[in-house]
Enzyme design. Structure first.
Site, PDB file in Angstrom:
ATOM      1  N   TYR A   1     -16.251  -3.667   7.100  1.00  0.00           N
ATOM      2  CA  TYR A   1     -14.900  -3.126   7.271  1.00  0.00           C
ATOM      3  C   TYR A   1     -14.439  -3.315   8.715  1.00  0.00           C
ATOM      4  O   TYR A   1     -13.290  -3.704   8.962  1.00  0.00           O
ATOM      5  CB  TYR A   1     -14.895  -1.648   6.888  1.00  0.00           C
ATOM      6  CG  TYR A   1     -13.563  -0.954   7.077  1.00  0.00           C
ATOM      7  CD1 TYR A   1     -12.514  -1.175   6.196  1.00  0.00           C
ATOM      8  CD2 TYR A   1     -13.368  -0.051   8.127  1.00  0.00           C
ATOM      9  CE1 TYR A   1     -11.298  -0.529   6.358  1.00  0.00           C
ATOM     10  CE2 TYR A   1     -12.163   0.604   8.294  1.00  0.00           C
ATOM     11  CZ  TYR A   1     -11.125   0.360   7.414  1.00  0.00           C
ATOM     12  OH  TYR A   1      -9.919   0.993   7.576  1.00  0.00           O
TER      13      TYR A   1
ATOM     14  N   SER B   1      -6.967  -0.370  12.425  1.00  0.00           N
ATOM     15  CA  SER B   1      -7.796   0.838  12.342  1.00  0.00           C
ATOM     16  C   SER B   1      -8.482   1.030  13.684  1.00  0.00           C
ATOM     17  O   SER B   1      -8.656   0.071  14.454  1.00  0.00           O
ATOM     18  CB  SER B   1      -8.856   0.666  11.249  1.00  0.00           C
ATOM     19  OG  SER B   1      -9.832   1.680  11.295  1.00  0.00           O
TER      20      SER B   1
ATOM     21  N   ASP C   1      -0.575  -6.604  -6.531  1.00  0.00           N
ATOM     22  CA  ASP C   1      -1.771  -6.651  -5.698  1.00  0.00           C
ATOM     23  C   ASP C   1      -1.495  -7.581  -4.519  1.00  0.00           C
ATOM     24  O   ASP C   1      -0.956  -8.677  -4.708  1.00  0.00           O
ATOM     25  CB  ASP C   1      -2.932  -7.186  -6.544  1.00  0.00           C
ATOM     26  CG  ASP C   1      -4.293  -7.010  -5.885  1.00  0.00           C
ATOM     27  OD1 ASP C   1      -4.415  -7.313  -4.685  1.00  0.00           O
ATOM     28  OD2 ASP C   1      -5.229  -6.600  -6.588  1.00  0.00           O
ATOM     29  N   VAL C   2      -1.856  -7.151  -3.316  1.00  0.00           N
ATOM     30  CA  VAL C   2      -1.584  -7.982  -2.136  1.00  0.00           C
ATOM     31  C   VAL C   2      -2.381  -9.275  -2.147  1.00  0.00           C
ATOM     32  O   VAL C   2      -2.091 -10.195  -1.366  1.00  0.00           O
ATOM     33  CB  VAL C   2      -1.841  -7.220  -0.821  1.00  0.00           C
ATOM     34  CG1 VAL C   2      -0.840  -6.090  -0.659  1.00  0.00           C
ATOM     35  CG2 VAL C   2      -3.273  -6.710  -0.728  1.00  0.00           C
TER      36      VAL C   2
ATOM     37  N   ALA D   1     -13.395  -6.868   9.137  1.00  0.00           N
ATOM     38  CA  ALA D   1     -12.099  -7.150   8.522  1.00  0.00           C
ATOM     39  C   ALA D   1     -10.955  -6.629   9.384  1.00  0.00           C
ATOM     40  O   ALA D   1      -9.938  -7.315   9.583  1.00  0.00           O
ATOM     41  CB  ALA D   1     -12.042  -6.541   7.125  1.00  0.00           C
ATOM     42  N   LYS D   2     -11.100  -5.431   9.922  1.00  0.00           N
ATOM     43  CA  LYS D   2     -10.022  -4.861  10.724  1.00  0.00           C
ATOM     44  C   LYS D   2      -9.909  -5.553  12.084  1.00  0.00           C
ATOM     45  O   LYS D   2      -8.795  -5.690  12.621  1.00  0.00           O
ATOM     46  CB  LYS D   2     -10.214  -3.360  10.875  1.00  0.00           C
ATOM     47  CG  LYS D   2      -9.945  -2.589   9.586  1.00  0.00           C
ATOM     48  CD  LYS D   2      -8.521  -2.824   9.083  1.00  0.00           C
ATOM     49  CE  LYS D   2      -8.169  -1.953   7.900  1.00  0.00           C
ATOM     50  NZ  LYS D   2      -6.759  -2.120   7.463  1.00  0.00           N
TER      51      LYS D   2
ATOM     52  N   GLY E   1       0.828  -1.207   0.000  1.00  0.00           N
ATOM     53  CA  GLY E   1       0.000   0.000   0.000  1.00  0.00           C
ATOM     54  C   GLY E   1       0.853   1.243   0.000  1.00  0.00           C
ATOM     55  O   GLY E   1       0.526   2.263   0.612  1.00  0.00           O
ATOM     56  N   ALA E   2       1.970   1.190  -0.738  1.00  0.00           N
ATOM     57  CA  ALA E   2       3.052   2.154  -0.574  1.00  0.00           C
ATOM     58  C   ALA E   2       2.927   3.406  -1.420  1.00  0.00           C
ATOM     59  O   ALA E   2       3.695   4.340  -1.241  1.00  0.00           O
ATOM     60  CB  ALA E   2       4.390   1.472  -0.896  1.00  0.00           C
TER      61      ALA E   2
ATOM     62  N   ARG F   1       0.569   5.757  -1.695  1.00  0.00           N
ATOM     63  CA  ARG F   1      -0.053   6.977  -1.175  1.00  0.00           C
ATOM     64  C   ARG F   1      -0.461   6.755   0.283  1.00  0.00           C
ATOM     65  O   ARG F   1      -0.337   5.661   0.823  1.00  0.00           O
ATOM     66  CB  ARG F   1      -1.257   7.399  -2.014  1.00  0.00           C
ATOM     67  CG  ARG F   1      -2.439   6.445  -1.961  1.00  0.00           C
ATOM     68  CD  ARG F   1      -3.526   6.889  -2.918  1.00  0.00           C
ATOM     69  NE  ARG F   1      -4.748   6.097  -2.756  1.00  0.00           N
ATOM     70  CZ  ARG F   1      -5.848   6.255  -3.494  1.00  0.00           C
ATOM     71  NH1 ARG F   1      -5.868   7.163  -4.461  1.00  0.00           N
ATOM     72  NH2 ARG F   1      -6.922   5.518  -3.291  1.00  0.00           N
TER      73      ARG F   1
END
Length: 261
Positions: free
Chosen positions: A165, A152, A69-70, A168-169, A11-12, A14
């Protein structure tokens, strides 16, 4: 070996990921910066452009870039191999890639939304761990390897319209805690960093989900009284990558401006 410490960051291109690459590079690290750098048909907002990843390599001679893509486990293995071949080893892996989807109640969130959130935000972290941890363990004793995953504030609270979300976090934090247990007594640690509302493209997407005209209203629950800047969260991530963070393994570093206080 170069003698400098080496990291892989996903995710580098931005946001917090790019700020982390810059912070580590300024601190003397060599970095392999990984990003998809392409839009996703299942994500209804623009993702990072290739030029933003390329800019990191132009800024810092010790940064190498990989477009991947991860969700592609083999591509992450290649990124780790590049770190080892180019710089002699790996000392930290930072899983910063994520997307946010939602905007309605849990029962209305689609199969595609659930699948994308868990494939990117959870399996993306697991894929990086599976690629990077063996390399971290290849460093000789005494080693100071660090695996850092961006969670998060949503990993610790429920948020309206973001149930999938949040799930997931929460899973990211569970993954990190389990990984930390598997790494016991190796000298390699696993830590989650949970940001609050940070001035990023993802936060702008969040504001859009809530129908807000801008992002500043999303700082209302933070004790800081303002949004965090990506560089402020990156400072916490960089510390989590350092040998000084040894005691934090299996824990969460709440870089959330007091969101969860």
């Amino acid at each position: 070996m170069t003698g400098r410490r080496v990291a892989v960051v996903t995710g580098a291109a931005r946001g917090i990921g790019a700020a982390t690459v810059r912070r580590l590079a300024r601190d003397g690290w060599a970095v392999v910066a990984v990003d998809r750098c392409a839009d996703d048909p299942d994500v209804p907002y623009p993702l990072a452009e290739p030029r933003r990843l390329d800019l990191l390599a132009r800024e810092f001679p010790q940064v190498r870039t990989v477009r991947a893509d991860v969700r592609d486990a083999a591509a992450l293995h290649r990124a780790v191999e590049l770190a080892e071949q180019e710089f002699g080893g790996l000392d930290a892996a930072v899983a910063a890639a994520a997307v946010i989807l939602g905007g309605g109640p849990v029962w209305e969130q689609t199969d595609a939304q659930w699948r994308t959130l868990f494939d990117v935000d959870v399996m993306g972290v697991a894929n990086l761990a599976r690629a990077a941890v063996p390399a971290l363990l290849r460093r000789p004793h005494p080693r100071h390897g660090r695996f850092v995953a961006l969670a998060s504030a949503a990993a610790h609270r429920g948020l309206w319209g973001l149930g999938a979300y949040c799930a997931a976090k929460h899973a990211v934090v569970g993954l990190v805690r389990g990984l930390a247990c598997d790494l016991r007594e190796t000298g390699v640690t696993a830590v989650a960093v949970s940001p609050g509302s940070t001035r990023t493209d993802m936060l702008r997407a969040t504001a859009g989900l809530y129908g807000l005209p801008g992002v500043d209203e999303l700082a209302a629950r933070q004790l800081t009284g303002r949004l965090l800047e990506p560089e402020e969260v990156a400072a916490a991530v960089a510390w989590a990558c350092s040998p000084d963070s040894f005691a934090l393994t299996g824990s969460v570093l709440h870089a959330d401006g007091g969101f969860t206080a």
